[in-house]
Motif scaffolding. Structure first.
Motif, PDB file in Angstrom:
ATOM      1  N   GLY A 161       0.841  -1.191   0.000  1.00  0.00           N
ATOM      2  CA  GLY A 161       0.000   0.000   0.000  1.00  0.00           C
ATOM      3  C   GLY A 161       0.874   1.238   0.000  1.00  0.00           C
ATOM      4  O   GLY A 161       2.073   1.170  -0.265  1.00  0.00           O
ATOM      5  N   GLY A 162       0.292   2.387   0.304  1.00  0.00           N
ATOM      6  CA  GLY A 162       1.071   3.619   0.313  1.00  0.00           C
ATOM      7  C   GLY A 162       1.110   4.268  -1.052  1.00  0.00           C
ATOM      8  O   GLY A 162       0.278   3.976  -1.923  1.00  0.00           O
ATOM      9  N   ASP A 163       2.096   5.126  -1.259  1.00  0.00           N
ATOM     10  CA  ASP A 163       2.181   5.957  -2.458  1.00  0.00           C
ATOM     11  C   ASP A 163       3.448   5.620  -3.241  1.00  0.00           C
ATOM     12  O   ASP A 163       4.559   5.852  -2.757  1.00  0.00           O
ATOM     13  CB  ASP A 163       2.200   7.436  -2.052  1.00  0.00           C
ATOM     14  N   HIS A 164       3.278   5.084  -4.452  1.00  0.00           N
ATOM     15  CA  HIS A 164       4.462   4.679  -5.213  1.00  0.00           C
ATOM     16  C   HIS A 164       5.319   5.874  -5.629  1.00  0.00           C
ATOM     17  O   HIS A 164       6.516   5.719  -5.888  1.00  0.00           O
ATOM     18  CB  HIS A 164       4.066   3.832  -6.427  1.00  0.00           C
ATOM     19  N   ALA A 165       4.740   7.074  -5.702  1.00  0.00           N
ATOM     20  CA  ALA A 165       5.547   8.252  -6.050  1.00  0.00           C
ATOM     21  C   ALA A 165       6.590   8.525  -4.972  1.00  0.00           C
ATOM     22  O   ALA A 165       7.744   8.861  -5.270  1.00  0.00           O
ATOM     23  CB  ALA A 165       4.643   9.466  -6.250  1.00  0.00           C
ATOM     24  N   VAL A 166       6.194   8.380  -3.722  1.00  0.00           N
ATOM     25  CA  VAL A 166       7.136   8.576  -2.598  1.00  0.00           C
ATOM     26  C   VAL A 166       8.183   7.478  -2.596  1.00  0.00           C
ATOM     27  O   VAL A 166       9.391   7.736  -2.463  1.00  0.00           O
ATOM     28  CB  VAL A 166       6.374   8.599  -1.259  1.00  0.00           C
ATOM     29  N   TYR A 167       7.730   6.225  -2.762  1.00  0.00           N
ATOM     30  CA  TYR A 167       8.682   5.115  -2.818  1.00  0.00           C
ATOM     31  C   TYR A 167       9.658   5.299  -3.978  1.00  0.00           C
ATOM     32  O   TYR A 167      10.873   5.085  -3.832  1.00  0.00           O
ATOM     33  CB  TYR A 167       7.942   3.778  -3.010  1.00  0.00           C
ATOM     34  N   SER A 168       9.139   5.694  -5.130  1.00  0.00           N
ATOM     35  CA  SER A 168       9.988   5.847  -6.317  1.00  0.00           C
ATOM     36  C   SER A 168      11.039   6.930  -6.115  1.00  0.00           C
ATOM     37  O   SER A 168      12.194   6.768  -6.522  1.00  0.00           O
ATOM     38  CB  SER A 168       9.121   6.184  -7.543  1.00  0.00           C
TER      39      SER A 168
END
Length: 219
Positions: free
Chosen positions: A68-75
């Motif tokens: 879950g969460g935000d892939h933009a932040v992870y990326s």
């Protein structure tokens, strides 16, 4: 040196996205990269920052599927760690990661540089046209299966993906996303591309609803 860095980055991203089950695969990455460079020819901006940001903007999507969460932040975090190991200057790395953090459609982020505006536009344009239709159907199917097999649902997609009748869901999706994209684009070059791509989407939706016996009034 820049070409070597671009190719190393492409290889790095490909390892992360291998087996990506929805529409954020390497073909999407390559199309966004090409769109960034097409828009850059008319609007300007740093091509190196654009290419690196385009290549890395979805590298965290698998983590999002899993946690879950935000892939933009992870990326952005993954990009920063990877680019720091390449010897690239801090200023360029920050420019790239800033683009990545603000690219996502559903997050409503405001890009703060020309390169970030171009990346956001390019990513949104890839949701349009014939490719956009293909990606939408593929992604909706993958997300429905993800919920069926794991119980995980994507909060921002509930209004369209999980509607019982998938054709009705597709109609809702078109109103919610593709048809609103032109008004949200940042650059004139992107707006011209978007309007051309929307023509085929309108024709497809009209034909789909005619064959499915759906009344389009009000859509």
């Amino acid at each position: 040196m820049n070409m070597d860095l671009i190719e190393k980055t492409r290889e790095f991203v490909a390892t992360f996205l291998e087996g990506e089950p929805s529409s954020h695969d390497m073909s999407h990455i390559n199309r966004v990269e090409a769109l960034c460079l097409e828009i850059q020819k008319e609007e300007g901006g740093d091509p190196l920052v654009l290419q690196l940001a385009a290549l890395l903007h979805d590298v965290g999507v698998i983590k999002e599927h899993e946690e879950g969460g935000d892939h933009a932040v992870y990326s952005a975090d993954i990009a920063s760690e990877f680019l720091s190991r390449t010897g690239l200057g801090k200023e360029v790395i920050e420019a790239v990661t800033s683009c990545i953090r603000t690219h996502r459609f559903s997050a409503g982020e405001k890009p703060d540089s020309l390169e970030a505006r171009i990346l956001q536009d390019a990513d949104r344009i890839d949701a349009l046209g014939a490719v956009g239709i293909f990606r939408a159907v593929l992604s909706m199917g993958a997300l429905r299966m993800l919920k069926h097999t794991t119980g995980m649902d994507k909060g921002s997609s509930k209004r369209t993906v999980y509607i019982e009748d998938p054709i009705e869901g597709f109609n809702e999706y078109m109103q919610y996303k593709p048809f609103t994209i032109p008004e949200k684009l940042n650059t004139d070059a992107a707006k011209k591309i978007a309007e051309e791509r929307l023509k085929i989407m309108r024709l497809y939706l009209e034909a789909l609803n005619l064959e499915a016996g759906i009344d389009e009034r009000g859509l």
